[in-house]
Design a protein around this motif. Sequence first.
Motif, PDB file in Angstrom:
ATOM      1  N   CYS A 121      28.230  38.933  50.648  1.00 25.61           N
ATOM      2  CA  CYS A 121      27.193  39.944  50.426  1.00 25.61           C
ATOM      3  C   CYS A 121      25.839  39.307  50.697  1.00 25.61           C
ATOM      4  N   CYS A 163      23.952  39.344  46.840  1.00 22.16           N
ATOM      5  CA  CYS A 163      24.403  38.631  45.635  1.00 22.16           C
ATOM      6  C   CYS A 163      25.370  37.489  45.965  1.00 22.16           C
ATOM      7  N   LYS A 170      29.471  44.889  43.805  1.00 20.49           N
ATOM      8  CA  LYS A 170      29.039  43.974  42.738  1.00 20.49           C
ATOM      9  C   LYS A 170      27.561  44.173  42.404  1.00 20.49           C
ATOM     10  N   CYS A 171      26.715  44.269  43.432  1.00 19.26           N
ATOM     11  CA  CYS A 171      25.274  44.328  43.160  1.00 19.26           C
ATOM     12  C   CYS A 171      24.645  45.640  43.610  1.00 19.26           C
ATOM     13  N   CYS A 206      27.573  47.021  48.503  1.00 23.96           N
ATOM     14  CA  CYS A 206      28.289  45.987  47.753  1.00 23.96           C
ATOM     15  C   CYS A 206      28.632  46.527  46.357  1.00 23.96           C
TER      16      CYS A 206
END
Length: 609
Positions: A262, A265, A224-225, A222
């Motif tokens: 995800c 997150c 984002k995280c 992911c």
Amino acid sequence: MNEKLVAIWREAWRPPDRRPPWAWAEEHIGSIPYSPIPGRFRSDNSPQIREPLEAIVDPKVRLVFIIAAIQSSKTSVGEIGLCHIIANLPGPALWLDQTDDDAKDQAESRLHKLFEDCAPVRALFPGDRHKKRNTTIHFRNGMTLWVLGAHNKTNLQRRSIRWLIGDETWRWPLGHMAEAEARVTAFGWLGKCIFMSQGGEENDDTHRKFETTDMREWTFQCPKCGTRQPWSWEQIEWSKSARDDQGEWDYAEVRRTAAMRCASCNHYFDDSDRTRRELNANGRFIPQNPRAAKESVGFHWNSISAMSWGALAELYLRAKAIARRGDISALKQFYQKRLAFPWREYEEDYKLEITRGGYRKGELWEDEAGVNGRGQLVAAPFEPGDIAAPLRILTVDCQMDHVFAVVRSWSANGSSRLIWNERLLTFDDVEALQMRFGIHPSLVFLDAGYATYDVYRECGKRGWVALMGDRRPTFVHRTKTGKSVQRFYSPRRKVVLGHASHCYVHYWSNLNLKDTLARLRRNQDPERGATWEVPDDIDDEYLAQMESERRVKKGGKWIWERVGKRPNHYWDAECLQAVAATMLKLIGRESVSAEPVKEGAAVDAAESA
Ligand SMILES: [Zn+2]
């Protein structure tokens, strides 16, 4: 020396190409027959095939097994690998399809076209065209390739094979895979097996063999995280309100709202080829069975990394709709071809869709039964004075610092409605909920599996009943006439908690009562017996937790197993509802019953069994 021998001599002294096969293929393969992406082969378009191709030429590896979705380049691994083998690592090779006809078709429509478009292989075509029949080719470097059917046992005998490539092994007859492998063993330590398949059936040759490998799963990270995770069907979501006026799925809306969440997150990825390309670009395989022998490697990927999630969601929901009418074939194919999973008998319970009951949380139910002053069941309708308490059961799953409570109304015929569910902090909160819904204390059941002593103490203090899940399938009860019968729950045991305080606990069969709940949940149709309902405004947390366990076979025995690390508290609380309703004789029956169950034994049954 004649010209042919010169060519062989030159070929023999050419240094082998040390690049990974996919890099070699990018230079030499003009196009892949039937590929949706025209033009030169580029591994960027399907990066998941690089590592399996590397495994094919790794001298430490003897078995490469790929289980993957249809139309996701899995056969390309065998085909590209074969080109590389012919040019760089020649040796007797056998390509096996299902039948001889399938093999002929594979040779004509795919392999020959591919060889024509791969210069190093084309250069090795025999001058004598009689040596290049469709299903047997004797290459100029001395290598022979047979393309045959796995069904025909004589194809699996006699020859000694260095390279065995088997496609769609899930369709092979039982035992033929082992027969084919024996040909490779006969060749010695250089022999290697490469198998490709979609999902088959649980415990078939394909999946049993795959389970001997390190079972590498294709993952993404992911952005984002940073969490790396498998491409998982559980993470694909679509709007729950994508339904038309009749309550049927609106597929255009399903496709429009489909997204991937995800697992860590909760970021939502939009459903586009671009998203998938970006996530595939940093894709990596993670072994799920790292203790496997180093010589056996396996690869698994599904359609989620390769095709539109909206289209997958539509396929899935249409398959579910057909399954509800009794035909599970489309659903089975979804699991096998798209998710590349083995089909299991109980797979349809795994992501069961819950239909809303057309009522709202907190609303009372006119079919709800009651219990009179003598502990007998009273069916609706009745006058308020006829009953001592409504037939309302409160069950509680207890965790360290909070609890999950479910209140269900039950009718005399075993139908039920969830009327409340809530995460609470203290046992006082549970009692407040009990008071609010006017529930009799002996109809309050707590899971004592966790924080056992606290639960016992609270049960003793407030008149509630403790329940404990157990591995045993049944428990022996003595009836008043001295007979013994087997039931899914134990007789009550008194637990003394110090002076003047005690509580009662019953053990219950995890397998049999979870099966009971699974059966109950399936029915939302009053024509087909007792119904099991949830309100229209039920929350997503509840719905997600109800999909947290699945029925699997482990060591020859069926068990209910948690899916990954999914929270399963509401599922546990609903299991306790099934336990309580079974104890009250509202639903089910004993596994072995020596005498018919008396009607109207309601609350007594829970108390004294
Ligand atoms: Zn994330």
